[in-house]
Design a protein around this motif. Structure first.
Motif, mmCIF file in Angstrom:
data_model
loop_
_atom_site.group_PDB
_atom_site.id
_atom_site.type_symbol
_atom_site.label_atom_id
_atom_site.label_comp_id
_atom_site.label_asym_id
_atom_site.label_seq_id
_atom_site.Cartn_x
_atom_site.Cartn_y
_atom_site.Cartn_z
ATOM 1 N N SER A 35 10.758 0.701 -2.187
ATOM 2 C CA SER A 35 9.331 0.395 -2.161
ATOM 3 C C SER A 35 8.648 1.161 -1.043
ATOM 4 O O SER A 35 9.289 1.618 -0.100
ATOM 5 C CB SER A 35 9.102 -1.107 -1.934
ATOM 6 O OG SER A 35 9.724 -1.886 -2.924
ATOM 7 N N VAL A 48 2.645 -1.391 -1.429
ATOM 8 C CA VAL A 48 1.860 -0.372 -2.129
ATOM 9 C C VAL A 48 2.443 -0.118 -3.512
ATOM 10 O O VAL A 48 1.723 -0.127 -4.515
ATOM 11 C CB VAL A 48 1.842 0.942 -1.328
ATOM 12 C CG1 VAL A 48 1.122 2.034 -2.104
ATOM 13 C CG2 VAL A 48 1.195 0.720 0.038
ATOM 14 N N ALA A 49 3.759 0.106 -3.572
ATOM 15 C CA ALA A 49 4.403 0.403 -4.841
ATOM 16 C C ALA A 49 5.894 0.128 -4.725
ATOM 17 O O ALA A 49 6.468 0.278 -3.644
ATOM 18 C CB ALA A 49 4.173 1.852 -5.244
ATOM 19 N N ASN A 58 5.853 -1.229 -9.993
ATOM 20 C CA ASN A 58 4.665 -2.029 -9.731
ATOM 21 C C ASN A 58 3.812 -1.363 -8.661
ATOM 22 O O ASN A 58 4.333 -0.704 -7.756
ATOM 23 C CB ASN A 58 5.055 -3.433 -9.266
ATOM 24 C CG ASN A 58 5.635 -4.258 -10.390
ATOM 25 O OD1 ASN A 58 4.945 -4.645 -11.323
ATOM 26 N ND2 ASN A 58 6.925 -4.503 -10.322
ATOM 27 N N TYR A 59 2.518 -1.549 -8.803
ATOM 28 C CA TYR A 59 1.561 -0.997 -7.842
ATOM 29 C C TYR A 59 0.599 -2.082 -7.376
ATOM 30 O O TYR A 59 0.246 -2.986 -8.129
ATOM 31 C CB TYR A 59 0.734 0.123 -8.478
ATOM 32 C CG TYR A 59 1.527 1.340 -8.889
ATOM 33 C CD1 TYR A 59 1.934 1.511 -10.210
ATOM 34 C CD2 TYR A 59 1.873 2.307 -7.956
ATOM 35 C CE1 TYR A 59 2.669 2.618 -10.595
ATOM 36 C CE2 TYR A 59 2.606 3.426 -8.321
ATOM 37 C CZ TYR A 59 2.998 3.572 -9.645
ATOM 38 O OH TYR A 59 3.725 4.672 -10.016
ATOM 39 N N LYS A 64 -3.622 1.541 -8.070
ATOM 40 C CA LYS A 64 -3.326 1.833 -9.473
ATOM 41 C C LYS A 64 -4.192 2.969 -9.989
ATOM 42 O O LYS A 64 -5.399 3.010 -9.753
ATOM 43 C CB LYS A 64 -3.554 0.581 -10.328
ATOM 44 C CG LYS A 64 -2.446 -0.443 -10.225
ATOM 45 C CD LYS A 64 -2.717 -1.659 -11.105
ATOM 46 C CE LYS A 64 -1.623 -2.694 -10.969
ATOM 47 N NZ LYS A 64 -1.903 -3.919 -11.760
ATOM 48 N N PHE A 67 -1.970 6.431 -7.210
ATOM 49 C CA PHE A 67 -0.664 6.662 -6.592
ATOM 50 C C PHE A 67 0.436 6.580 -7.650
ATOM 51 O O PHE A 67 0.328 5.803 -8.609
ATOM 52 C CB PHE A 67 -0.378 5.608 -5.527
ATOM 53 C CG PHE A 67 -1.226 5.693 -4.282
ATOM 54 C CD1 PHE A 67 -2.337 6.519 -4.209
ATOM 55 C CD2 PHE A 67 -0.883 4.942 -3.171
ATOM 56 C CE1 PHE A 67 -3.120 6.576 -3.070
ATOM 57 C CE2 PHE A 67 -1.637 4.992 -2.016
ATOM 58 C CZ PHE A 67 -2.759 5.800 -1.966
ATOM 59 N N THR A 68 1.487 7.359 -7.444
ATOM 60 C CA THR A 68 2.642 7.333 -8.334
ATOM 61 C C THR A 68 3.916 7.304 -7.507
ATOM 62 O O THR A 68 4.126 8.172 -6.653
ATOM 63 C CB THR A 68 2.662 8.565 -9.251
ATOM 64 O OG1 THR A 68 1.449 8.622 -10.009
ATOM 65 C CG2 THR A 68 3.845 8.497 -10.212
ATOM 66 N N ILE A 69 4.753 6.309 -7.775
ATOM 67 C CA ILE A 69 6.054 6.225 -7.112
ATOM 68 C C ILE A 69 7.114 6.803 -8.043
ATOM 69 O O ILE A 69 7.048 6.624 -9.263
ATOM 70 C CB ILE A 69 6.392 4.767 -6.723
ATOM 71 C CG1 ILE A 69 7.655 4.717 -5.866
ATOM 72 C CG2 ILE A 69 6.513 3.879 -7.959
ATOM 73 C CD1 ILE A 69 7.937 3.338 -5.269
ATOM 74 N N LEU A 80 6.164 9.077 -2.965
ATOM 75 C CA LEU A 80 4.884 8.455 -3.282
ATOM 76 C C LEU A 80 3.841 9.564 -3.343
ATOM 77 O O LEU A 80 3.478 10.140 -2.308
ATOM 78 C CB LEU A 80 4.486 7.410 -2.239
ATOM 79 C CG LEU A 80 3.229 6.615 -2.570
ATOM 80 C CD1 LEU A 80 3.486 5.706 -3.785
ATOM 81 C CD2 LEU A 80 2.773 5.779 -1.378
#
Length: 118
Positions: A35, A48-49, A58-59, A64, A67-69, A80
């Motif tokens: 995370s 955050v994610a 999950n974000y 949302k 951001f992209t994890i 991230l």
């Protein structure tokens, strides 16, 4: 010895992008939930994610769509990607490695500063 080493923070203008990286060692990465958290001055640390071992992502509502994890189990790394950054995204970002089933553990990185300002 467990180590989580974050990198990629810095100063960026509003609307800009940054990519944070977290390199993990000393854990079995593939069975670890990873995370990103952040903590702004005077505020509590917030999630955050997250990217669990079973593929759940999950974000926080506030990130949302921006951001992209992602994670690379072969490289023991989690990332991230942060786009459309806003001043309110300014915080210290922390990498977290956790496992809620035995063997249980919860580790933190040292944090990396992200500052969004013109």
């Amino acid at each position: 010895q467990v180590q989580l080493v974050e990198s990629g923070g810095g100063l960026v203008q509003p609307g800009g992008s940054l990519r944070l990286s977290c390199a993990a060692s000393g854990i079995i990465f593939s069975i670890t939930d990873m995370s990103w958290y952040r903590q702004a001055p005077g505020k509590q640390r917030e999630l955050v994610a997250s990217f669990t071992t079973n593929g759940n992502i999950n974000y926080a509502d506030s990130v949302k769509g921006r951001f992209t994890i992602s994670r690379d189990n072969a490289k023991n790394a989690v990332y991230l990607q942060m786009n459309s950054l806003r001043p309110e995204d300014t915080a210290v970002y922390y990498c977290n490695a956790a496992r809620v089933r035995p063997p249980r553990y919860n580790y933190w990185g040292q944090g990396t500063q992200v500052t969004v300002s013109s």
